[in-house]
Design a protein around this motif. Structure first.
Motif, PDB file in Angstrom:
ATOM      1  N   LEU A  27       0.840  -1.195   0.000  1.00 45.39           N
ATOM      2  CA  LEU A  27       0.000   0.000   0.000  1.00 45.39           C
ATOM      3  C   LEU A  27       0.881   1.252   0.000  1.00 45.39           C
ATOM      4  O   LEU A  27       0.985   1.942   1.018  1.00 45.39           O
ATOM      5  CB  LEU A  27      -0.929  -0.006   1.221  1.00 45.39           C
ATOM      6  CG  LEU A  27      -2.014   1.074   1.269  1.00 45.39           C
ATOM      7  CD1 LEU A  27      -3.012   0.895   0.139  1.00 45.39           C
ATOM      8  CD2 LEU A  27      -2.738   1.024   2.622  1.00 45.39           C
ATOM      9  N   PRO A  28       1.541   1.551  -1.112  1.00 45.25           N
ATOM     10  CA  PRO A  28       2.383   2.756  -1.163  1.00 45.25           C
ATOM     11  C   PRO A  28       1.538   4.022  -1.092  1.00 45.25           C
ATOM     12  O   PRO A  28       0.374   4.027  -1.508  1.00 45.25           O
ATOM     13  CB  PRO A  28       3.080   2.634  -2.524  1.00 45.25           C
ATOM     14  CG  PRO A  28       2.148   1.807  -3.345  1.00 45.25           C
ATOM     15  CD  PRO A  28       1.512   0.823  -2.387  1.00 45.25           C
ATOM     16  N   ILE A  33      -1.239  12.541  -2.845  1.00 47.12           N
ATOM     17  CA  ILE A  33      -1.541  12.902  -1.463  1.00 47.12           C
ATOM     18  C   ILE A  33      -0.333  12.698  -0.551  1.00 47.12           C
ATOM     19  O   ILE A  33      -0.467  12.721   0.672  1.00 47.12           O
ATOM     20  CB  ILE A  33      -2.736  12.084  -0.917  1.00 47.12           C
ATOM     21  CG1 ILE A  33      -2.412  10.587  -0.941  1.00 47.12           C
ATOM     22  CG2 ILE A  33      -3.997  12.391  -1.697  1.00 47.12           C
ATOM     23  CD1 ILE A  33      -3.467   9.730  -0.242  1.00 47.12           C
ATOM     24  N   HIS A  34       0.829  12.507  -1.148  1.00 43.20           N
ATOM     25  CA  HIS A  34       2.029  12.263  -0.348  1.00 43.20           C
ATOM     26  C   HIS A  34       2.425  13.544   0.395  1.00 43.20           C
ATOM     27  O   HIS A  34       2.437  14.634  -0.186  1.00 43.20           O
ATOM     28  CB  HIS A  34       3.184  11.817  -1.258  1.00 43.20           C
ATOM     29  CG  HIS A  34       4.248  11.078  -0.528  1.00 43.20           C
ATOM     30  ND1 HIS A  34       5.075  11.671   0.406  1.00 43.20           N
ATOM     31  CD2 HIS A  34       4.624   9.770  -0.568  1.00 43.20           C
ATOM     32  CE1 HIS A  34       5.912  10.786   0.891  1.00 43.20           C
ATOM     33  NE2 HIS A  34       5.666   9.617   0.316  1.00 43.20           N
ATOM     34  N   PRO A  35       2.736  13.446   1.684  1.00 43.02           N
ATOM     35  CA  PRO A  35       3.142  14.637   2.446  1.00 43.02           C
ATOM     36  C   PRO A  35       4.335  15.358   1.840  1.00 43.02           C
ATOM     37  O   PRO A  35       4.458  16.577   1.972  1.00 43.02           O
ATOM     38  CB  PRO A  35       3.482  14.062   3.826  1.00 43.02           C
ATOM     39  CG  PRO A  35       2.683  12.810   3.939  1.00 43.02           C
ATOM     40  CD  PRO A  35       2.629  12.247   2.549  1.00 43.02           C
ATOM     41  N   LEU A  36       5.227  14.629   1.181  1.00 39.92           N
ATOM     42  CA  LEU A  36       6.385  15.274   0.574  1.00 39.92           C
ATOM     43  C   LEU A  36       5.980  16.217  -0.550  1.00 39.92           C
ATOM     44  O   LEU A  36       6.679  17.191  -0.834  1.00 39.92           O
ATOM     45  CB  LEU A  36       7.353  14.213   0.042  1.00 39.92           C
ATOM     46  CG  LEU A  36       8.132  13.422   1.095  1.00 39.92           C
ATOM     47  CD1 LEU A  36       8.953  12.334   0.434  1.00 39.92           C
ATOM     48  CD2 LEU A  36       9.019  14.340   1.918  1.00 39.92           C
ATOM     49  N   LEU A  96       6.386   6.525   9.905  1.00 40.10           N
ATOM     50  CA  LEU A  96       7.342   7.484   9.361  1.00 40.10           C
ATOM     51  C   LEU A  96       8.207   6.845   8.271  1.00 40.10           C
ATOM     52  O   LEU A  96       8.470   7.464   7.232  1.00 40.10           O
ATOM     53  CB  LEU A  96       8.225   8.045  10.477  1.00 40.10           C
ATOM     54  CG  LEU A  96       7.535   8.955  11.502  1.00 40.10           C
ATOM     55  CD1 LEU A  96       8.539   9.451  12.529  1.00 40.10           C
ATOM     56  CD2 LEU A  96       6.848  10.124  10.824  1.00 40.10           C
ATOM     57  N   LEU A  97       8.654   5.609   8.502  1.00 42.57           N
ATOM     58  CA  LEU A  97       9.454   4.923   7.482  1.00 42.57           C
ATOM     59  C   LEU A  97       8.615   4.614   6.256  1.00 42.57           C
ATOM     60  O   LEU A  97       9.091   4.721   5.122  1.00 42.57           O
ATOM     61  CB  LEU A  97      10.046   3.639   8.065  1.00 42.57           C
ATOM     62  CG  LEU A  97      10.905   2.798   7.099  1.00 42.57           C
ATOM     63  CD1 LEU A  97      12.062   3.620   6.541  1.00 42.57           C
ATOM     64  CD2 LEU A  97      11.418   1.544   7.795  1.00 42.57           C
ATOM     65  N   TRP A  98       7.377   4.235   6.455  1.00 46.78           N
ATOM     66  CA  TRP A  98       6.459   3.961   5.335  1.00 46.78           C
ATOM     67  C   TRP A  98       6.324   5.190   4.434  1.00 46.78           C
ATOM     68  O   TRP A  98       6.364   5.092   3.206  1.00 46.78           O
ATOM     69  CB  TRP A  98       5.100   3.544   5.906  1.00 46.78           C
ATOM     70  CG  TRP A  98       4.001   3.409   4.906  1.00 46.78           C
ATOM     71  CD1 TRP A  98       4.030   2.716   3.737  1.00 46.78           C
ATOM     72  CD2 TRP A  98       2.687   3.995   4.991  1.00 46.78           C
ATOM     73  NE1 TRP A  98       2.814   2.813   3.082  1.00 46.78           N
ATOM     74  CE2 TRP A  98       1.974   3.587   3.833  1.00 46.78           C
ATOM     75  CE3 TRP A  98       2.049   4.784   5.935  1.00 46.78           C
ATOM     76  CZ2 TRP A  98       0.657   3.985   3.606  1.00 46.78           C
ATOM     77  CZ3 TRP A  98       0.743   5.176   5.708  1.00 46.78           C
ATOM     78  CH2 TRP A  98       0.055   4.773   4.558  1.00 46.78           C
ATOM     79  N   VAL A  99       6.190   6.360   5.048  1.00 47.59           N
ATOM     80  CA  VAL A  99       6.062   7.606   4.281  1.00 47.59           C
ATOM     81  C   VAL A  99       7.380   7.960   3.592  1.00 47.59           C
ATOM     82  O   VAL A  99       7.393   8.482   2.472  1.00 47.59           O
ATOM     83  CB  VAL A  99       5.609   8.754   5.204  1.00 47.59           C
ATOM     84  CG1 VAL A  99       5.631  10.092   4.464  1.00 47.59           C
ATOM     85  CG2 VAL A  99       4.208   8.482   5.750  1.00 47.59           C
ATOM     86  N   ALA A 100       8.503   7.662   4.264  1.00 48.69           N
ATOM     87  CA  ALA A 100       9.810   8.070   3.735  1.00 48.69           C
ATOM     88  C   ALA A 100      10.286   7.203   2.578  1.00 48.69           C
ATOM     89  O   ALA A 100      10.999   7.678   1.692  1.00 48.69           O
ATOM     90  CB  ALA A 100      10.849   8.046   4.856  1.00 48.69           C
TER      91      ALA A 100
END
Length: 318
Positions: A27-28, A33-36, A96-100
């Motif tokens: 689930l990437p 909608i990615h915070p980055l 946090l790692l999932w988002v990064a």
């Protein structure tokens, strides 16, 4: 079974890493909608306000340093504040790692570009690279597109996977996400763009410092195995020629291992930048881009295995 569960519970950071990897592949986070993505928009708007053409180069460099510190430290403070409210530390670091992580995104770009490149679809290749690079891609030949893709593959896998995992091992989810934010700022404010020539220097210098250890470690991992002598000889001869020490090692090791010609002149905005030529003499074709993708995939899973072992042993000793 109970003993195994108890043993795993003693290594929550390791479990968080594997949980984030599994979640990332299943689930990437969508790019829209990615915070980055929001982070980059804020960075651009901030630069419009504080990066003034009338300022001297020294003032613009100082403005860039202050803007970088303001954005990066603000996120750090917010993360520390949220961390006080969480009930499960491991879940916080996992998210946090999932988002990064950007492993699947890098893999998707590589596969889509290789398909277009094998068809010699220049327009599609240029469009894909335009989203990934700060360089002009409109006039790139097939040779130039292949070299640009090879460099993009290497740095994408290096920065969005290996370096993220490295900083996760050092500082947990905080390290992973703050590193990715540093990558985003260096890209948004790249000095290769004329308006950020001085303003973006602090962001690039910080990223260069953060990249040195993980990208050089990845270069060593890539060098191992077949043609390792050529790769290590290339590192000795050309490893320090590139403008940035971390990326330079990774490009050099891969170029010599696969005998591919990397680097060379590139056009940024309207200026032609003379970059060192690295690696061998073979111009990258679709086959070679597939080799790079397969090589990096294999080496990154080796990286995950080695990092998991080290984290397990360190957790057992503490």
């Amino acid at each position: 079974m109970n003993e195994m569960l108890a043993l795993l519970n003693q290594h929550p950071t390791l479990l968080a890493m594997w949980g984030a990897l599994a979640l990332h592949w299943l689930l990437p986070v969508p790019a829209s909608i990615h915070p980055l993505h929001t982070w980059q928009q804020i960075a651009v708007q901030l630069a419009l306000r504080v990066n003034k053409d009338t300022d001297t180069p020294r003032q613009r460099t100082l403005s860039g340093a202050l803007a970088w510190a303001t954005m990066w430290l603000t996120v750090l403070i917010l993360l520390v504040a949220f961390y006080q409210l969480v009930w499960f530390d491991s879940l916080f670091h996992l998210v946090l790692l999932w988002v990064a992580l950007g492993w699947k995104e890098s893999r998707r770009f590589s596969q889509q570009f290789i398909q277009a490149y094998s068809r010699e679809d220049k327009n599609s290749c240029r469009e894909q690279l335009a989203l990934a690079l700060n360089r002009k891609t409109d006039n790139l030949s097939l040779l130039g597109l292949g070299k640009a893709c090879a460099e993009t593959q290497l740095l994408s896998y290096g920065r969005q996977v290996a370096a993220v995992l490295f900083w996760f091992a050092i500082a947990g989810g905080f390290g992973a996400i703050l590193y990715r934010l540093a990558v985003s700022l260096a890209r948004c404010w790249s000095p290769s763009r004329s308006q950020y020539r001085y303003f973006g220097l602090p962001a690039v210098r910080v990223l260069a410092a953060l990249d040195i250890v993980p990208l050089r470690l990845l270069a060593i991992v890539v060098s191992l195995g077949k043609n390792s002598q050529a790769a290590f000889r290339g590192l000795r001869e050309q490893g320090e020629h590139w403008q940035l020490p971390g990326p330079g090692w990774l490009l050099t090791a891969t170029g010599h291992k696969l005998q591919l010609a990397l680097g060379g002149p590139a056009i940024y905005d309207t200026s032609k930048m003379e970059r060192p030529r690295l690696g061998g003499r073979i111009a990258p074709a679709a086959l070679h881009l597939s080799q790079i993708d397969s090589l990096l995939q294999q080496r990154l899973w080796c990286w995950v295995a080695m990092q998991s072992l080290l984290m397990f042993l360190m957790g057992s000793l503490l």
